[in-house]
Design an enzyme around this catalytic site. Structure first.
Site, short mmCIF file in Angstrom:
data_model
loop_
_atom_site.label_atom_id
_atom_site.label_comp_id
_atom_site.label_asym_id
_atom_site.label_seq_id
_atom_site.Cartn_x
_atom_site.Cartn_y
_atom_site.Cartn_z
N GLY A 44 0.79 -1.23 0.00
CA GLY A 44 0.00 0.00 0.00
C GLY A 44 0.83 1.28 0.00
O GLY A 44 0.28 2.35 0.18
N ASP A 73 13.99 10.32 -9.08
CA ASP A 73 14.83 10.11 -7.89
C ASP A 73 15.64 11.36 -7.53
O ASP A 73 16.40 11.36 -6.56
CB ASP A 73 15.76 8.88 -8.07
CG ASP A 73 16.66 8.97 -9.28
OD1 ASP A 73 16.22 9.51 -10.31
OD2 ASP A 73 17.82 8.51 -9.20
N HIS A 74 15.42 12.45 -8.30
CA HIS A 74 16.11 13.72 -7.99
C HIS A 74 15.13 14.87 -7.77
O HIS A 74 15.48 15.90 -7.19
CB HIS A 74 17.09 14.08 -9.12
CG HIS A 74 18.15 13.04 -9.26
ND1 HIS A 74 19.41 13.18 -8.72
CD2 HIS A 74 18.12 11.80 -9.79
CE1 HIS A 74 20.11 12.07 -8.94
NE2 HIS A 74 19.34 11.23 -9.59
N ASP A 191 28.29 9.82 -8.81
CA ASP A 191 27.42 8.70 -9.20
C ASP A 191 28.25 7.42 -9.10
O ASP A 191 29.43 7.41 -9.47
CB ASP A 191 27.00 8.96 -10.66
CG ASP A 191 26.02 7.93 -11.23
OD1 ASP A 191 25.71 6.96 -10.52
OD2 ASP A 191 25.58 8.12 -12.37
N SER A 362 22.44 2.30 -20.76
CA SER A 362 22.33 2.94 -19.46
C SER A 362 22.74 4.41 -19.53
O SER A 362 23.56 4.80 -20.35
CB SER A 362 23.22 2.21 -18.46
OG SER A 362 23.27 2.95 -17.26
N HIS A 364 24.17 5.82 -16.98
CA HIS A 364 25.16 6.00 -15.90
C HIS A 364 26.56 5.54 -16.31
O HIS A 364 26.71 4.58 -17.07
CB HIS A 364 24.71 5.23 -14.66
CG HIS A 364 23.43 5.74 -14.07
ND1 HIS A 364 23.39 6.72 -13.12
CD2 HIS A 364 22.14 5.43 -14.35
CE1 HIS A 364 22.13 6.98 -12.81
NE2 HIS A 364 21.35 6.21 -13.55
N HIS A 386 24.64 7.77 -4.80
CA HIS A 386 23.80 7.19 -5.85
C HIS A 386 24.19 5.73 -6.09
O HIS A 386 24.34 5.27 -7.22
CB HIS A 386 23.92 8.00 -7.16
CG HIS A 386 22.68 7.95 -8.00
ND1 HIS A 386 22.30 6.83 -8.71
CD2 HIS A 386 21.72 8.87 -8.25
CE1 HIS A 386 21.17 7.07 -9.35
NE2 HIS A 386 20.79 8.31 -9.08
N ASP A 439 1.20 7.03 0.61
CA ASP A 439 0.28 6.10 -0.05
C ASP A 439 -0.26 6.69 -1.34
O ASP A 439 0.07 7.82 -1.72
CB ASP A 439 -0.84 5.65 0.91
CG ASP A 439 -1.83 6.77 1.21
OD1 ASP A 439 -1.81 7.80 0.51
OD2 ASP A 439 -2.62 6.62 2.15
ZN LIG Z 1 19.34 9.19 -10.34
ZN LIG Z 2 18.96 10.29 -13.68
#
Ligand SMILES: [Zn+2]
Ligand SMILES: [Zn+2]
Length: 548
Positions: A44, A73-74, A191, A362, A364, A386, A439
């Protein structure tokens, strides 16, 4: 000279919810404010954001938020932070535009100051100077961020790769990184996501070849699923489609929004007569069609997942369709993704998720690129972020091999400040830090206790045990009653539980029976112990005491 602190509130020892404070005297800036996704045990829970207590307590010092790029994620937790603190936000044009779109659903965006800060721009925040530097990644307008402190640059690489043939032709500003090395980089926060991959990562541009191969050989329609934010990838789909005589339609609201926004701002160049509406797909022959769709992570409400269940009203999967899976599964989403892929195969579609010509690369840096960043910026201290602890450990090993002494490499942990003085640096005492679970409805603060209860419910069901007592007389009235739902143990386990509870309660002293709370706790404890010892089950036990 004074103290400079770097405090990760997220993103250190994990991949996700990047959020780091840089502080010097009375001035504090925040670099990134991201979210992460729940693991499979967080029933949930929709998203996970950093605990902002430390920022709220230091609100008078927090003077600016700098965002490296528009990945969730940033940037994803920023609406939650801005709801608490109205701090000015700085980022590149595209990131600010995407943030504005995100905020518009939730608040009056006139209340927050959103400043465009393009690569090369600097902003003075009290005694700190912040600069953004262009770098390549899987979304346009990604920037590294340097914070000039009394001890030199604290440099955040952000998510990066060294892509020398980027789709938009905008190269990393290598010269500026080299100049910063001359000016003195005191600490590099790098990173480390792909540190396990040796060599150099392939350029994003290679994906065009992969697309071209499929577009020219697939017998029918081609569907491509990727992240809604992967603008370079979408650009390649449009370009190659136009070259191979296909038209592109979009399925999924978020992807449509991103395409509209990026087209408007010039980050996507759609060749003339290439984009069509999804409703126009049926009027064209299948080998003339490409459909870009959301759902690369198996999200239940996404267009692709609904198609795979024949629940998507605007379009159906047909035999002869080919899906290109042009993304990487985020850990935790694998099973949902494979279920979708399997359903598509069953419907007669072909799914390409691995191919000798890349259909995904990728965003990265691989090992050699990470080393190049260290070489280029020559930082005094190194702090891999990261990444999970295994990534940080391997990064450390590589830095040691490169000749960095151990005391200049720090394994950052969420909540632990890296305290940099003039001649030394160390990890200090923890600040308030943690995770906040949100949630589906956007409610913050699902507690660990609630999570534990949900896990018990999901695994072993619920058992309610009720017992009537007369607290004044200190007597048990009647027998305990046991009800269960979703409980898979033997029937006699419930009877046995009732008997054990009864025996225990009957053995209590009169004074103990007069204490309703005590009786309730005792019933719960006895029942839980009984199920776990005899049946190896941990149902959610709800003791109910009725005062007769
Ligand atoms: Zn990221
Ligand atoms: Zn990114």
């Amino acid at each position: 000279m004074g103290l400079v602190e770097i405090i990760p509130l997220g993103g250190a020892g994990e991949i996700g919810k990047n959020c780091t404070v840089v502080s010097q005297g009375d001035d504090m800036v925040l670099i990134d404010c991201g979210l992460s996704f729940p693991n499979e045990e967080m029933f949930g829970v929709d998203i996970v954001i950093p605990d902002f207590t430390y920022l709220v307590k230091n609100r008078h010092r927090l003077k600016g938020i700098f965002i490296t790029h528009a990945h969730e994620d940033h940037i994803g937790a920023l609406p939650y932070l801005l709801a608490k603190l109205k701090v000015p936000v700085y980022s590149s044009e595209l990131t600010i535009a995407m943030l504005r779109q995100k905020l518009e659903d939730r608040m009056d965006t006139r209340e927050v100051k959103l400043h465009v800060m393009n690569p090369g721009d600097t902003v003075e925040i009290g005694s700190l100077k912040v600069e953004s530097i262009r770098i390549t990644h899987s979304i346009p307008n990604t920037t590294s961020i340097g914070v000039m402190t009394e001890h030199g640059w604290v440099l955040f690489t952000a998510d990066f790769k060294f892509d020398f043939t980027p789709v938009d032709g905008k190269l990393t500003d290598l010269a500026r990184f080299a100049e910063m090395a001359e000016e003195g980089v005191v600490c590099l926060l790098s990173d480390s996501t792909n540190v396990e991959r040796p060599g150099w990562g392939p350029s994003e541009s290679l994906v065009s070849e992969g697309f071209r191969k499929v577009f020219t050989t697939a017998p029918g329609r081609v569907l491509i699923t990727t992240f809604a934010s992967n603008i370079h990838r979408m650009q390649q789909a449009f370009t190659v489609a136009s070259e191979t005589g296909r038209k592109v339609a979009i399925a999924g609201r978020r992807m449509e929004q991103t395409v509209d926004l990026c087209t408007r701002l010039g980050y996507l160049q759609i060749p003339a007569n290439t984009k069509i509406k999804l409703d126009e797909v049926n009027g064209l022959s299948p080998e003339k069609i490409v459909i870009l769709t959301t759902g690369s992570q198996g999200e239940p409400m996404s267009a692709l997942v609904q198609m795979s269940k024949e629940e998507y009203s605007r379009m159906r999967i047909r035999e002869g369709d080919t899906l290109i899976y042009s993304a990487r599964p985020i850990p935790g989403n694998e099973s949902a993704i494979w279920r979708t892929v399997n359903r598509l195969f069953r419907m007669g579609a072909n799914v390409i998720y691995d191919s000798p010509t890349p259909i995904h690369v990728s965003g990265h840096a691989y090992q050699e690129e990470l080393k190049m960043m260290i070489n280029l910026t020559r930082p005094f201290y190194l702090a891999p972020v990261h990444g999970e602890p295994r990534h940080q450990a391997l990064y450390r090993e590589i830095a040691l091999e490169m000749g960095y002494p151990a005391h200049r490499i720090f394994t950052m942990v969420d909540g632990l400040p890296l305290r940099i003085q003039e001649t030394s640096a160390e990890l200090g005492e923890p600040v308030e830090c943690g995770r906040v679970l949100v949630d589906n409805a956007g409610n913050e603060g699902i507690s660990d206790e609630v999570l534990r209860d949900r896990a018990s419910l999901a695994n072993d069901g619920i058992v309610v045990i009720s017992l009537a007592i007369d607290p004044e007389a200190g007597e048990v009235v009647g027998n305990p009653e046991v009800m269960a739902k979703g409980f898979s143990g033997p029937d006699k386990a419930l009877q046995l539980c009732a008997d054990t509870v009864y025996d225990t309660i009957r053995g209590l002293k009169k004074s103990e029976l007069q204490d309703v709370d005590f009786v309730r706790h005792t019933i719960g404890d006895v029942a839980r112990r009984q199920f776990s010892r005899r049946n190896q089950l941990r149902p959610l036990v709800v003791p109910v005491v009725i005062e007769a």
